[in-house]
Motif scaffolding. Structure first.
Motif, PDB file in Angstrom:
ATOM      1  N   GLU A 321       0.851  -1.194   0.000  1.00  0.00           N
ATOM      2  CA  GLU A 321       0.000   0.000   0.000  1.00  0.00           C
ATOM      3  C   GLU A 321       0.884   1.241   0.000  1.00  0.00           C
ATOM      4  O   GLU A 321       1.900   1.291   0.691  1.00  0.00           O
ATOM      5  CB  GLU A 321      -0.892   0.004   1.248  1.00  0.00           C
ATOM      6  CG  GLU A 321      -2.054  -0.966   1.170  1.00  0.00           C
ATOM      7  CD  GLU A 321      -2.904  -0.810  -0.082  1.00  0.00           C
ATOM      8  OE1 GLU A 321      -3.352   0.324  -0.348  1.00  0.00           O
ATOM      9  OE2 GLU A 321      -3.095  -1.806  -0.808  1.00  0.00           O
ATOM     10  N   LYS A 416      -1.846   4.047  -5.619  1.00  0.00           N
ATOM     11  CA  LYS A 416      -2.222   3.438  -4.340  1.00  0.00           C
ATOM     12  C   LYS A 416      -1.260   2.336  -3.911  1.00  0.00           C
ATOM     13  O   LYS A 416      -1.257   1.923  -2.763  1.00  0.00           O
ATOM     14  CB  LYS A 416      -3.635   2.853  -4.459  1.00  0.00           C
ATOM     15  CG  LYS A 416      -4.694   3.930  -4.621  1.00  0.00           C
ATOM     16  CD  LYS A 416      -6.056   3.290  -4.745  1.00  0.00           C
ATOM     17  CE  LYS A 416      -7.096   4.351  -5.022  1.00  0.00           C
ATOM     18  NZ  LYS A 416      -8.252   3.795  -5.715  1.00  0.00           N
ATOM     19  N   LYS A 417      -0.510   1.814  -4.896  1.00  0.00           N
ATOM     20  CA  LYS A 417       0.393   0.707  -4.556  1.00  0.00           C
ATOM     21  C   LYS A 417       1.821   1.057  -4.926  1.00  0.00           C
ATOM     22  O   LYS A 417       2.045   1.824  -5.878  1.00  0.00           O
ATOM     23  CB  LYS A 417      -0.025  -0.553  -5.336  1.00  0.00           C
ATOM     24  CG  LYS A 417      -1.358  -1.078  -4.946  1.00  0.00           C
ATOM     25  CD  LYS A 417      -1.761  -2.206  -5.867  1.00  0.00           C
ATOM     26  CE  LYS A 417      -3.256  -2.421  -5.785  1.00  0.00           C
ATOM     27  NZ  LYS A 417      -3.808  -2.988  -6.987  1.00  0.00           N
TER      28      LYS A 417
END
Ligand SMILES: Nc1ncnc2c1ncn2[C@@H]1O[C@H](COP(=O)(O)OP(=O)(O)OP(=O)(O)O)[C@@H](O)[C@H]1O
Length: 775
Positions: A321, A416-417
């Motif tokens: 994350e 997001k990652k």
């Protein structure tokens, strides 16, 4: 078998070279090529090693020309016993082994010898960033006043200073003399080294000579080089390779990537750990290029356990994350410091580039796949993570994964990652990946690779100075955020002259007064009336480039019946562009590679990186929109040093703004190939193709207009109108339009009558809608 036929084959006189019927020197004619481009005689004498190499190359060329190469003997003697495939394979293996140097202690070249060899192959290395001294200087920032003052200095002086500085930064690392050295000197894993020789690569190309030692063992490559005391290589190096099209850049980045993975795996071996951890990402601008890189990678990785995978929408990778705040902060910092290219960093989180201009559009097949996957969330959750060591991807598809889905209109995107295990990021065709079209996407991927020791290598045949500056600045900035705070050295290798040439092919510029004239000229190339008319020999297979998808499609419609049925008919002509589905695109690629398709009409989607060994020529039906675009399109022929390729460019008066830069590339190419020696007047070299007096008379195009042209191309070709591709006369087109309109009107009337009937009323009477007949 007809014995007389067999006997007569042995006595039939072969036509002499240059006589009708004689085999022509064509790129697809065979594999006997020297993949190296340059062999200059530096200072009247070359080093021992280079002399040896040159003799070898010369011998190979001589035997090819005279036709008395040993390997051809069995083809001539039809009664000689043919060896079995096993015997041939054993012979090949024995030959390859004999070529390898004996295992011995690595012996490095002395400084002088090294310098001469590099010069004879036109290899120029420069340290762009990361010298320890530079890093210290950078911390003492000059005051704003001083900066302004420096900016005002006269341009000429600045240029001279810049050149002097560049020369100072030039270094002379060890070159790779043979592929055998990879194993014994640079410690490449034996299986990988064997895979290289098994592919038949005997002589390293210039870019391989220059880049492999530095990437594999930088400390050893720089051991004997002078002036590198402040180039610290303990943490590895970042690398920028600029080398001609078809010069073997792909294996130049794949070999070090695969080797590093094998070594890391051996060092960190843990029996329970996952064997495949994503360690390298290769980004390429188009799907065709990405899957070609995967194929090359898989061939090199046979037996090494390294998995090379092509990114797909449905693929799941191991990712972490992202800490969003951190990324935002990073973005803001970058934005503040940005002074030369606001577009690059203005919206740090909005990482996706313009969808409209992107070459990589979503294909129907992929969208269906995605919809299906989204419709069944359960199955999506269960989809296993793909085990991969090297991921090859186009920018958008990986970014969609990192952002957790496709871009929503008007909303900024958040990465997001992150991919913390990636230690090597490779940008193939880096100049286009860092161009505004793809820049935000590429930057997004770069930011997601959070490993503190991330290594970066960038490759292209063309590299504009603003892109190079952008790259350097970002590498430096990123390094400041690492624990060491100093960037790794960024070393640039330029093979030949930067940016400007396709040296080993024939170039031809043809003026056509009108658009239909271009169609006639193309047909003339396909079916020359006489050899005098046909200009340079252009034999299928060849590629035809147009400016837009619509034009590619229209040209295909025009040409598809131009090959007689007996010779294959419409199957011989195909069209490929980005609005076709993935599966159709790969089928067409396969048909072209196998020789079934002779004429492939396409857009710039196939202009970069794609390697068709057998392509004999390239036709620029529409003029390329920049010098770089010309280099890449023309570079689809004459790959790996093959000679005999032809690039034909048509131009009309609409193309005048582009022609000058194309002619300059042609002149440079001829100059590099040694065809023109005029040092001062570069345009003179292109006299054969375009008249110098004409070029001199052409107006200079303003920078802003050039930029617009690069993005939009010739406007009239985007909108149709006069520039529509067709051979029909205006009378015929008018007649067709009238007929179409009449049919539509008739259908409309019928529909309305049916509707009225259903509603129980009378059929409507049309006022003033009579068919006026044919015009
Ligand atoms: N040492 C070598 N000897 C012979 N052929 C080689 C060698 N290295 C690479 N090749 C071949 O040369 C061709 C062109 O290589 P590659 O596609 O890597 O070129 P490139 O420099 O990436 O070109 P582009 O700039 O167009 O992307 C390929 O078919 C490849 O197999």
């Amino acid at each position: 078998m007809d014995i007389f036929k067999v006997l007569s084959r042995g006595i039939k006189a072969q036509p002499k070279k240059n006589q009708p019927g004689a085999p022509q020197l064509l790129p697809s004619a065979g594999a006997k090529v020297n993949p190296q481009f340059f062999h200059d005689n530096v200072g009247g004498s070359t080093s021992k090693r280079s002399r040896k190499r040159k003799r070898k190359g010369a011998q190979a060329n001589n035997t090819t020309e005279s036709g008395d190469d040993d390997s051809d003997a069995s083809d001539v003697d039809y009664f000689a016993p043919k060896p079995t495939p096993e015997e041939l394979a054993a012979k090949k293996d024995a030959e390859l082994k004999a070529d390898e140097p004996k295992k011995q202690k690595p012996k490095l070249m002395e400084e002088d010898e090294c310098r001469q060899l590099l010069k004879s192959h036109r290899l120029k290395f420069t340290v762009l960033a990361g010298r320890v001294q530079q890093a210290e200087e950078a911390t003492e920032k000059p005051s704003k006043k001083k900066q302004k003052k420096n900016k005002k200095e006269p341009g000429e002086k600045d240029k001279k200073k810049k050149k002097k500085d560049e020369d100072k930064k030039q270094i002379y690392p060890q070159p790779l003399n043979s592929f055998g050295e990879l194993k014994y000197t640079y410690g490449v894993h034996p299986t990988l080294a064997d895979n290289i020789t098994r592919q038949g690569f005997r002589v390293p190309t210039e870019v391989q000579m220059g880049s492999l030692p530095l990437q594999l063992r930088p400390e050893m490559a720089l051991e004997k080089a002078p002036g590198v005391e402040d180039v610290k290589t303990e943490r590895g190096i970042d690398f920028l390779g600029v080398a001609p099209t078809g010069s073997g850049k792909t294996i130049s980045f794949l070999i070090p990537a695969i080797d590093a993975i094998i070594k890391r795996r051996a060092e960190d071996y843990a029996p329970e750990a996952d064997e495949h951890v994503l360690q390298a990402i290769v980004v390429a601008p188009t799907r065709e290029l990405a899957s070609q890189i995967v194929n090359e990678g898989r061939k090199l990785a046979i037996g090494t356990g390294v998995r090379v995978v092509l990114m797909k929408r449905t693929l799941r990778l191991v990712a972490e994350e992202n800490k969003q705040e951190e990324t935002e902060q990073e973005g803001k910092e970058a934005d503040k410091d940005s002074d030369h290219d606001s577009e690059a960093e203005s919206e740090p989180e909005e990482v996706v580039g313009s969808d409209e201009e992107e070459e990589e559009e979503d294909s129907d097949a992929e969208k269906n796949e995605e919809n299906k996957a989204e419709g069944d969330k359960k199955s999506k959750k269960e989809r296993p993570i793909t085990r991969v060591d090297i991921l090859v991807t186009t920018p958008k598809i990986l970014l969609n994964f990192l952002c957790g889905g496709e871009k929503e209109k008007g909303k900024p995107r958040i990465v997001k990652k992150t991919l913390p295990t990636v230690q090597s990021l490779i940008l193939d065709e880096a100049d286009v990946l860092l161009d505004p079209i793809f820049r935000k996407q590429t930057m997004g991927i770069w930011r997601a690779c959070t490993h503190p020791n991330l290594g970066m290598t960038c490759w292209s045949a063309t590299m504009a100075s603003n892109i190079e500056a952008l790259l350097t600045k970002h590498i430096e900035k990123r390094a400041k955020r690492t624990p060491e705070q100093t960037p790794k050295p960024l070393i640039r290798l330029v093979v030949g002259l930067k940016d400007t040439a396709v040296p080993n092919i024939t170039h031809k510029l043809i003026y056509c007064a009108t658009e239909p004239g271009k169609l006639l000229a193309l047909r003339q190339l396909l079916h020359p009336v006489s050899s005098a008319d046909s200009g340079p020999p252009l034999r299928p297979p060849f590629l035809v480039f147009t400016q837009t998808i619509d034009r590619a499609q229209a040209l295909h419609d025009e040409l598809k019946y131009d090959i007689p049925l007996e010779a294959g008919g419409s199957a011989r002509v195909a069209v490929l562009h980005s609005s076709l589905s993935d599966s159709v695109r790969s089928k067409i690629m396969a048909r072209f590679r196998s020789g079934e398709v002779w004429v492939l009409i396409t857009t710039d989607v196939l202009a970069r990186g794609v390697d068709f060994a057998g392509v004999n020529g390239v036709v620029n039906y529409d003029v390329p929109v920049s010098a770089a675009a010309y280099v890449h399109r023309a570079g689809r022929t004459g790959r790996a040093g093959r000679e005999g390729g032809v690039a034909v460019t048509f131009y009309t008066k609409d193309d005048i703004p582009f022609v000058k830069s194309v002619a300059n590339v042609i002149a440079m190419s001829e100059k590099q190939a040694g065809k023109d020696i005029d040092e001062k007047d570069t345009v003179k070299a292109a006299q054969g193709s375009v008249q110098k007096w004409l070029l001199d008379a052409l107006p200079k195009v303003a920078k802003e207009d050039k930029r617009k042209l690069k993005v939009r191309g010739v406007e009239s070709r985007r909108t149709g109108g006069k520039a529509t591709i067709t051979t029909k006369s205006s009378w015929e087109r008018r007649r067709e339009n009238n007929r179409r309109e009449a049919i539509e009107a008739s259908k409309r009337r019928k529909r309305e009558a049916q509707k009225a009937e259903k509603e129980g009323g009378a059929a409507p009477v049309e006022k003033d809608q009579e068919w006026t007949g044919l015009d």
